[in-house]
Design a protein around this motif. Structure first.
Motif, PDB file in Angstrom:
ATOM      1  N   ARG C  51      -3.413   5.397  -2.857  1.00 24.30           N
ATOM      2  CA  ARG C  51      -3.104   6.767  -1.993  1.00 24.30           C
ATOM      3  C   ARG C  51      -4.085   6.926  -1.176  1.00 24.30           C
ATOM      4  O   ARG C  51      -3.970   7.601   0.088  1.00 24.30           O
ATOM      5  CB  ARG C  51      -2.773   7.929  -2.993  1.00 24.30           C
ATOM      6  N   GLN C  54      -3.356   5.219   1.892  1.00 26.34           N
ATOM      7  CA  GLN C  54      -2.361   5.800   2.731  1.00 26.34           C
ATOM      8  C   GLN C  54      -2.875   7.065   3.534  1.00 26.34           C
ATOM      9  O   GLN C  54      -2.477   7.335   4.676  1.00 26.34           O
ATOM     10  CB  GLN C  54      -1.463   6.402   1.503  1.00 26.34           C
ATOM     11  N   GLN C  55      -3.392   8.042   2.915  1.00 25.65           N
ATOM     12  CA  GLN C  55      -3.646   9.285   3.240  1.00 25.65           C
ATOM     13  C   GLN C  55      -4.649   9.049   4.619  1.00 25.65           C
ATOM     14  O   GLN C  55      -4.769   9.618   5.606  1.00 25.65           O
ATOM     15  CB  GLN C  55      -4.497  10.305   2.507  1.00 25.65           C
ATOM     16  N   LEU C  58      -3.427   4.394   6.444  1.00 28.20           N
ATOM     17  CA  LEU C  58      -1.992   3.644   6.447  1.00 28.20           C
ATOM     18  C   LEU C  58      -1.064   4.423   6.116  1.00 28.20           C
ATOM     19  O   LEU C  58      -0.371   4.163   4.965  1.00 28.20           O
ATOM     20  CB  LEU C  58      -2.252   2.349   5.874  1.00 28.20           C
ATOM     21  N   PRO C  59      -0.531   5.555   6.801  1.00 32.00           N
ATOM     22  CA  PRO C  59       0.813   6.259   6.141  1.00 32.00           C
ATOM     23  C   PRO C  59       1.984   5.424   5.592  1.00 32.00           C
ATOM     24  O   PRO C  59       2.664   5.620   4.875  1.00 32.00           O
ATOM     25  CB  PRO C  59       1.023   7.265   7.237  1.00 32.00           C
ATOM     26  N   LEU C  61       1.875   2.481   4.248  1.00 27.89           N
ATOM     27  CA  LEU C  61       1.761   1.481   2.920  1.00 27.89           C
ATOM     28  C   LEU C  61       2.717   1.739   2.052  1.00 27.89           C
ATOM     29  O   LEU C  61       2.807   3.085   1.402  1.00 27.89           O
ATOM     30  CB  LEU C  61       0.233   1.831   2.422  1.00 27.89           C
ATOM     31  N   ARG C  62       3.285   0.857   1.540  1.00 23.06           N
ATOM     32  CA  ARG C  62       4.252   1.065   0.523  1.00 23.06           C
ATOM     33  C   ARG C  62       3.497   0.794  -1.053  1.00 23.06           C
ATOM     34  O   ARG C  62       2.875  -0.298  -0.920  1.00 23.06           O
ATOM     35  CB  ARG C  62       5.271   0.349   0.623  1.00 23.06           C
ATOM     36  N   ILE C  63       3.462   1.720  -1.950  1.00 23.23           N
ATOM     37  CA  ILE C  63       2.913   1.357  -3.148  1.00 23.23           C
ATOM     38  C   ILE C  63       3.925   1.250  -4.361  1.00 23.23           C
ATOM     39  O   ILE C  63       5.014   1.813  -4.734  1.00 23.23           O
ATOM     40  CB  ILE C  63       2.252   2.561  -3.782  1.00 23.23           C
ATOM     41  N   GLY C 181      -0.190  -2.184  -3.504  1.00 23.45           N
ATOM     42  CA  GLY C 181       0.122  -2.029  -1.955  1.00 23.45           C
ATOM     43  C   GLY C 181       0.476  -3.144  -1.059  1.00 23.45           C
ATOM     44  O   GLY C 181       0.024  -3.939  -1.232  1.00 23.45           O
ATOM     45  N   LEU C 183       1.673  -3.439   3.293  1.00 21.75           N
ATOM     46  CA  LEU C 183       1.995  -2.804   4.635  1.00 21.75           C
ATOM     47  C   LEU C 183       2.518  -4.170   5.367  1.00 21.75           C
ATOM     48  O   LEU C 183       1.709  -5.119   5.605  1.00 21.75           O
ATOM     49  CB  LEU C 183       0.835  -2.379   4.985  1.00 21.75           C
ATOM     50  N   GLN C 220      -4.944  -0.635  10.283  1.00 18.38           N
ATOM     51  CA  GLN C 220      -4.623   0.711  11.174  1.00 18.38           C
ATOM     52  C   GLN C 220      -4.790   0.279  12.697  1.00 18.38           C
ATOM     53  O   GLN C 220      -3.867   0.760  13.514  1.00 18.38           O
ATOM     54  CB  GLN C 220      -5.837   1.788  10.882  1.00 18.38           C
TER      55      GLN C 220
END
Lengths: 452, 452, 452
Positions: C51, C54-55, C58-59, C61-63, C181, C183, C220
């Motif tokens: 997370r 992600q924050q 890498l918004p 990014l799928r978890i 995760g 991406l 990124q």
């Protein structure tokens, strides 16, 4: 998953490959027994030699007789040569050269002769070594009719009579035969290892009684334990022997020969020398090179050249069999070569024993070097669950054993045999073999046919 | 078996490859005769050069004219350039730069000009070498319209008049033609050896009159003796010449080119340098490397790079012909390169002669390097029965000759040509060739087609 | 021919690959933020880590969560491990070992325990490093039930109470899940570059927060600029993570992976080390070796061995993906490895930055390394007519640029990609790439599909 592993399919040989002092003496005793037998291309000396092998070690040895005059490939089986006596004597009857004193004294395959000749008439029929004046040379004239004596330069220099009696009591029988011995030791599979030695040399210990006794003892040892591969031993006179043997094979019988070695010059003091097959990258080439290097023997590797011993015939381009030549110092490269100095003192028990140990080590890798397919090739299988990470503890180097499991799993991809995995990983072959057995026991490997 | 061997199919060349002092002088005399002819990409200098070759050595040389404007591959045949005079003169009429004094003084392919210019106007049209102040550089402007003079830095420094007369009496004729010469010497087979040299350089002896005279003498020698292969010589201006020649070939005619060499820079003092074909492992690459090494020439082998001489065109990827470049010190790597110091004194008779000797040695291996199939490949054939073991005595080194018989029998398996056997055995090519001839005479070999 | 070239299809990256001091600090700040998060194979530490990525960067990014007990290849997703507290305390309540003080203090995946034990009972559950007495080791017991504490040898030596309270407040939830995760950054083509790092290690900075932050920053950067290839980043726990990820792929999705790198150990002070794919000669192997050599990094190249990081799974023989491992000093070869000394001071900003620069340079070659076919392969095309000889002036080294045109024309033959041309010519890849773009603009090249 059931954790009870099947018994490993690869049994380590019951006979240790390590050298054994007694074994060397045993080998040497046989060599001494064979030394005085008067061998040649054909004749009773060859028969007597083969019968001795039968009696002492190899009851299953088959002795073949091929009639003189039989066409064999591009050649013809020669007349059988028999010798009863040969000497040069003074008018007083003193034998100054006597075949009974040393087998080398007569030119091999000499025609019969009995007459009085002047020293000048005699000279062209005498062979000596000026540079090695005490030694008797070994000379033959198999395919050109002739006669002669071999003697030391000192003997030659001492000849001072005007007239000599020469007698060579031989016979060249066109109704005789060529004799060779053959022993097949069937294994679990039909794939064969061919071991060949020449048996035509009289009174020469390294060339090639040494090869004979090492091969015969290897055959005996194999006959007394189970083995995967089949082993075929051929004991035959040089050149014409393998030519005769080859002429009697079928394409199918030759196709079974997966590996071959000409065993010769195995008793001298020099380092090992391996001459590769004409193919150059046959499995036997890889195996012998691996053993020589891994076991730390001083040695030399040489590419195939089209002269030498009977590999010349096996590797002729029409047959192109995977047969190398594994010897100590090669022919012509030691001063005792083809002289009376190549005797039972030149060949030492510990050298014979070390040679047999090397041949046993080669056999061990040949036996164990198989191809497998990883049955769980997608990701690493979970070894811990199968007790394979724990199980390896206490078994030599555990880290090495675990690494071997990973190496075998990673490279049993149909492209690599176990030897290739040992070479690539740097691990000893036996450790890789043991890992393969553990993985076989866990159903993680399946056997593949030998590469074609 | 009948022992009367057929005449050997490979005749050793009547002309010895060894250097000959007279021959060097003959080569150099031709070079001196060609030196003053004012060559360029096109024009009468090229024609005169080719006619001299016709008259002196090569009556069969065909001279081709290709009209200006003809499309050739991605290019167009340029206008023909003719020059009658070119000078820079003082107001007093003194010629301070005079093309009649040295062909290099005019920028190649200069447009015509005749006017009075200030020294400052003149300067951008003058080319000199500050680091080699006594030498005239060689410069051209084939594909960009322009004019200019080349002169020594000392000449340039001495210019001090405010005004000069410049005259370049040239003509660029769009109705002219490009001229090249071609000579085919048919052999027993259609397979061709292509020898190509550029002939566009004026007043430069090493680059490339040396290539010209060596190639022409090689052609003459070949025209006077039988040869197995066909030889094609192309004498053409650089780049546009081979492009024009290539544009007139057919796939079938190109397929006949089995070996090729660009002959250039063969008169200087440096070691030989062989630049491989783009293919990198073509037969010509193996042959030249073998000869350079076996004959003991100091030399260098280099991989193909896509700049240099006319191999750039022959080896362009669409054609990809097996054409290497065999020179002495390559272009740009000796200080005389592209200057007036590349003259008849820089090129020495013995260097030309040695270069011709090397080309002859290469030809000798090309002629003899064939492929055969052993006709008795099962076991060794019995050579003694055919008189081949006895026959070799007295013929150079008998041991070497016997070994060569065994090597040829062992490796005429369809995979090796005689050069490969020579390389593998370490025997001289001529000895291997002679063994093959003996075996051919005994019907033990049969010819194979050249490898594709 | 129309001389207006199309825009070059290969855009140089907007982000310079050169190191940037600020970037190093940015990387290091992320590393410091991630350091205290208590990661393991599973559990909230992994979720929190992903997370944060992600924050911060890498918004997209799928978890993913995969339930415990799910069969994945030969394995099973383990129970989820949760930890709240762990300590060893004296009867007086003093915590002599405290997980809150350092995450490494607890044996990873310890079972819950709470009781009073004698020091002798405790000892078998304590792990220390006698040779590095100040450091806490990193130990886990993922697949064998157990519990334990890791502590420094000095802490261990100081234990002198007869009785200790031990408390490990953990939970192994069979209804939990494994978290990873992923991406995907789609490019112009579907061919993918896989970048994988393990994220299961707690409180270890080089192994493998360094790989995490370098990969995340690379992702990124790529997400903010156009790119030809697609890039897939996988952040997962070691071994079981890639096994889980691989179990969810299809043959088609795996076939898209053209290049792959395991990114690990990128923050330490050592030289770079590249471990080749199992394939050994994959394009990624050539590209990384080229960049390391051409850019002058001290480095080492190693062949694949079947242990190390997650390349073990990607390169297992069933998948055999072209995935190498690009690190600094490999695991086990630096003294801080798997100890508390692998902390945020050991990893330096400039080392992270240099690692990212190297990954960017690799990406640059991957992006540019295409295959083309020369469209004018018969002879050299006339470059001058197309302004390509003039055009190159002023663009870096003009001679180099002209040579590059010739090299590209000569070797765009379907056998060589641009990297092979750069290697063969010795020219920098970027110069070769630029030459290809000029030739594409002149319609002299046409793209070829990637080699299969």
């Amino acid at each position: 998953m059931q954790a009870a592993p099947a018994p490993p399919p690869f049994a380590e040989p019951a006979v240790a490959a390590a050298t054994a002092p007694d074994r060397g003496e045993t080998l040497h005793a046989l060599l001494r027994e064979l030394y005085p037998v008067p061998r040649s291309l054909t004749g009773d000396g060859v028969r007597q030699t083969l019968r001795l092998l039968q009696q002492r070690l190899l009851p299953g040895l088959r002795i073949h007789e091929v009639p003189s005059g039989t066409p064999v490939l591009d050649w013809t089986v020669p007349a059988e040569w028999r010798i009863r006596d040969a000497y040069v004597a003074t008018p007083e009857g003193e034998r100054v050269v006597d075949w009974h004193a040393h087998n080398l004294h007569v030119l091999g395959y000499s025609q019969p002769v009995h007459s009085w000749v002047t020293l000048d008439e005699l000279r062209p029929h005498l062979y000596a070594l000026p540079a090695q004046p005490d030694l008797i040379p070994y000379r033959t004239s198999y395919y050109h009719a002739g006669w002669g004596f071999c003697l030391s330069q000192r003997q030659l220099d001492a000849l001072d009579e005007p007239l000599y009696e020469v007698c060579i009591d031989t016979e060249l029988d066109p109704h005789g035969s060529l004799t060779y011995g053959e022993l097949l030791l069937p294994g679990d599979v039909e794939d064969e290892v061919l071991i060949s030695c020449h048996i035509c040399h009289p009174a020469l210990a390294n060339d090639n009684l040494s090869g004979l006794v090492v091969a015969a003892h290897l055959a005996q040892a194999l006959s007394q334990r189970p083995h995967r591969l089949s082993y075929r031993f051929v004991f035959s006179p040089g050149t014409i022997g393998p030519i005769t043997w080859l002429s009697r094979q079928t394409p199918a019988s030759l196709a079974r020969i997966r590996y071959g070695l000409v065993a010769t010059l195995l008793g001298g003091p020099g380092a090992f020398c391996y001459k590769r097959t004409r193919l150059g990258q046959a499995d036997i080439d890889r195996v012998v090179a691996h053993v020589l290097r891994r076991e730390g023997y001083p040695h030399e590797l040489r590419d195939f050249v089209p002269y030498g011993y009977d590999e010349r015939q096996y590797c002729s381009p029409g047959f192109d069999l995977p047969v190398g030549c594994l010897s100590r110092t090669p022919h012509g490269e030691f001063p005792e070569y083809h002289t009376s100095a190549d005797n039972c003192a030149f060949v030492r028990p510990e050298q014979l024993d070390e040679s047999l140990a090397l041949y046993e080590q080669v056999v061990q890798v040949l036996e164990g070097n198989q191809r497998y397919q990883n049955q769980q090739p997608y990701g690493e299988p979970q070894l811990g669950r199968r007790g394979l990470y724990g199980a390896v503890k206490g078994q030599g180097n555990p880290r090495e054993a675990e690494m071997a499991l990973l190496w075998v799993l990673s490279f049993t991809d149909g492209q690599h045999d176990l030897l290739a995995i040992a070479e690539r990983s740097g691990l000893p072959f036996a450790v890789v073999r043991r890992a393969a057995d553990q993985l076989l026991g866990a159903d993680l490997l399946a056997p593949l046919p030998a590469a074609v």
